[in-house]
Scaffold this active site. Structure first.
Site, PDB file in Angstrom:
ATOM      1  N   ASP A   1       0.865  -1.187   0.000  1.00 16.41           N
ATOM      2  CA  ASP A   1       0.000   0.000   0.000  1.00 16.41           C
ATOM      3  C   ASP A   1       0.894   1.226   0.000  1.00 16.41           C
ATOM      4  OD1 ASP A   1      -2.357   1.684   0.218  1.00 16.41           O
ATOM      5  OD2 ASP A   1      -3.364  -0.155   0.843  1.00 16.41           O
TER       6      ASP A   1
ATOM      7  N   HIS B   1      -2.533   3.145  -4.892  1.00 15.02           N
ATOM      8  CA  HIS B   1      -1.984   2.638  -3.627  1.00 15.02           C
ATOM      9  C   HIS B   1      -0.558   2.136  -3.800  1.00 15.02           C
ATOM     10  CE1 HIS B   1      -5.530   3.099  -1.071  1.00 15.02           C
ATOM     11  NE2 HIS B   1      -6.259   2.680  -2.078  1.00 15.02           N
TER      12      HIS B   1
ATOM     13  N   GLU C   1      -9.632   2.810  -5.664  1.00 19.15           N
ATOM     14  CA  GLU C   1      -9.183   4.166  -5.333  1.00 19.15           C
ATOM     15  C   GLU C   1      -7.948   4.590  -6.130  1.00 19.15           C
ATOM     16  OE1 GLU C   1     -10.720   4.374  -0.727  1.00 19.15           O
ATOM     17  OE2 GLU C   1      -8.786   3.413  -1.076  1.00 19.15           O
TER      18      GLU C   1
END
Ligand code: ACM
Ligand code: ZN
Length: 549
Positions: A200, A270, A334
């Site tokens: 991440d 990410h 995202e």
């Protein structure tokens, strides 16, 4: 052959020494599909144990381990025997059962577990252990308790084939031994899939030998933000990663408990930890830092560069060598498109591919679809299938992908209608980083939300779905992100007992769930968790906050 399973257990009553007889309410979680209680009890202390070798070495080892713990805890030796006729506890092959199904019959002459495969043996064993004094889980000598179980006939099998739980070791790193404890408690409640989120923005956690800077640079951040004050780092370096050897060991450990591990490389967003290590893979070229705050970064992988795909294929190629799972999770959530809109190389790729804005999506959205499709075909070439967060559904998605619905249930509803397989993990019911109680001032700081165990329990994955859609629901998963969770005790506190509620969604038939019955089983389950030294929340009983140890 052993017979007459449900003869009255007279013999046994004689063997019960100084403790009251156990109650016949079994309080097993997840509640088995069918339980018929007979008269009397049977003592398992000192009973010999037999297992069909056809179940394979791991099942045999699990039974041997159980026999050893039972012996120590009861103070009477339960020998492994090679003759079925000598056994008081036996695990027999029943090929009429499905691989995860089992039967358990406790009668006057002992206990017989029937299964057709290793997982059935493990689940029969898990149920049997929940019927015994909790000392059996640790093999600690427990005097003056009854080792009797009620005479009972159980027939049991899961509702869903995919019973998952996720862990985020990026926002906070969890040592291999802590990961194993997490796997242990999953096994206790008959989950079968561990989703391991390995990268991440805040840390890269898997050793990739062809890209050493990922762990040399990407595994450590210079600090973590204090609560939600994004400008405010604690200045304490935080890091860690798993070597490939450690990961192989974790894979084997999980397999021995009937659990598959699905690794995730979250892409193309990410990715800040990877960009800090290899800035040339970003649109701007950096410099980048392993992120010290939480949230969604605008900096993502550059899709205009072929080096990005060489990098991803190296990473995913090594990942496939470590993890034998059918599925590889490629993230996809995202991913802001700001950089791609400005980047000449990304825009050149868009032109080269002939991507255009449509009513259904922007050309940058279709660029993400291109990444998904390209990696899907790379992984399919290695015999693997992809899972992605529900954002992969936006625009176009090739057949064969599985969608993990996290932004509510909508993604899963749409994906299943379009014929994709789906794993339901809606944040509204299954994000375990949310507060368990509404007494926030008494709870450790959490990311927000309010998700009491009762709400988790109330989730019904087939609501809103027709039969065709239902046939595409592989199962259900809860996710545990760790921005604000920094210690193993806190991690367990957030997990438990919500994991137990999850296990009943995953295992019990739709009409087999009942929150009041479940709640009544919790004190018994807490005794087991105490014996295994897990930390758990008792909010459901009006006792708030994390216990201090
Ligand atoms: C997610 O929670 N961003 C998948
Ligand atoms: Zn770019």
């Amino acid at each position: 052959m052993r017979q007459n399973h449900l003869l009255p257990c007279l013999l046994v009553l004689l063997t019960v020494a100084c403790a009251p007889a156990p109650q016949s309410e079994l309080h097993i979680v997840p509640q088995p599909v069918s339980v018929t209680t007979g008269e009397g009890f049977v003592s398992l202390a000192g009973q010999s144990v037999w297992v069909d070798q056809a179940f394979g070495g791991e099942a045999v080892a699990a039974v041997e381990d159980f026999a050893a713990r039972l012996s120590k805890a009861s103070g009477r030796k339960s020998r492994m025997v090679s003759e079925l006729s000598q056994a008081g506890i036996c695990f027999v092959l029943d090929e009429t059962l499905a691989p995860e199904a089992y039967t358990l019959v406790a009668g006057a002459d002992g206990v017989e577990v029937g299964a057709s495969a290793m997982r059935g043996v493990l689940y029969g064993l898990a149920t049997l252990q929940q019927m015994l004094p909790e000392a059996v889980f640790t093999g600690t000598r427990q005097r003056c308790v009854s080792w009797s179980v009620p005479c009972v006939q159980i027939s049991d099998f899961p509702r869903f084939g995919y019973r998952g739980l996720h862990l985020d070791p990026c926002r906070h790193f969890w040592e291999a031994r802590e990961v194993k404890r997490y796997i242990d408690v999953m096994a206790l409640y008959k989950l079968n899939t561990f989703h391991f989120h390995l990268n991440d923005d805040q840390g890269w956690r898997v050793e990739i030998k062809s890209r050493p800077l990922l762990t040399e640079i990407g595994s450590v951040r210079s600090g973590s933000c204090i609560k939600a004050e994004y400008g405010n780092s604690d200045g304490i370096p935080h890091g860690g990663f798993y070597t490939q050897e450690q990961l192989r060991e974790i894979v084997d450990y999980a397999a021995s408990k009937g659990i598959d591990i699905i690794p995730e490389i979250d892409l193309p967003g990410h990715m800040l930890a990877a960009l800090a290590a290899y800035p040339e893979l970003g649109c701007t070229g950096g410099p980048y830092e392993v992120w010290t705050r939480w949230g969604v970064s605008d900096d993502v992988l550059c899709i205009g560069k072929e080096e990005t795909f060489a990098f991803l294929e190296d990473v995913l190629g090594e990942l496939c060598e470590i993890f034998p799972s059918k599925y590889i999770h490629i993230g996809g959530d995202e991913c802001p498109k700001d950089r791609w809109k400005e980047c000449p190389l990304c825009q050149a790729r868009i032109r080269q591919l002939g991507l255009k804005d449509t009513r259904h999506g922007t050309k940058e959205q279709y660029l993400q679809n291109y990444v998904t499709a390209r990696l899907q075909s790379f992984l399919e070439g290695k015999g693997r299938s992809i899972i992605g967060w529900d954002e992969i559904l936006e625009g176009e998605l090739a057949p064969g992908a599985t969608v993990m619905s996290w932004r509510g249930t909508e993604g899963g509803v749409e994906a299943s209608a379009r014929g994709f397989d789906v794993i339901m993990a809606p944040y509204t019911y299954l994000y375990l980083d949310y507060y368990q109680s509404d007494k926030r001032e008494l709870e450790p700081y959490a990311i927000g939300g309010y998700l009491p165990v009762e709400k988790v329990y109330s989730y019904e994955p087939f609501d809103e779905l027709d039969e065709f859609q239902q046939s595409h629901i592989l199962g259900v998963q809860a996710n545990l992100w760790t921005e604000y969770i920094a210690t193993p005790e806190h991690l367990e506190y957030m997990l438990l007992p919500r994991l137990l509620a999850l296990s009943e969604i995953q295992w019990c038939p739709r009409d087999g769930r009942d929150f009041e019955r479940f709640k009544e089983s919790l004190p018994r389950q807490f005794a087991i968790l105490d014996a295994m030294d897990y930390t758990y929340s008792q909010d459901v009983f009006g006792i708030y906050g994390m216990p201090s140890k």
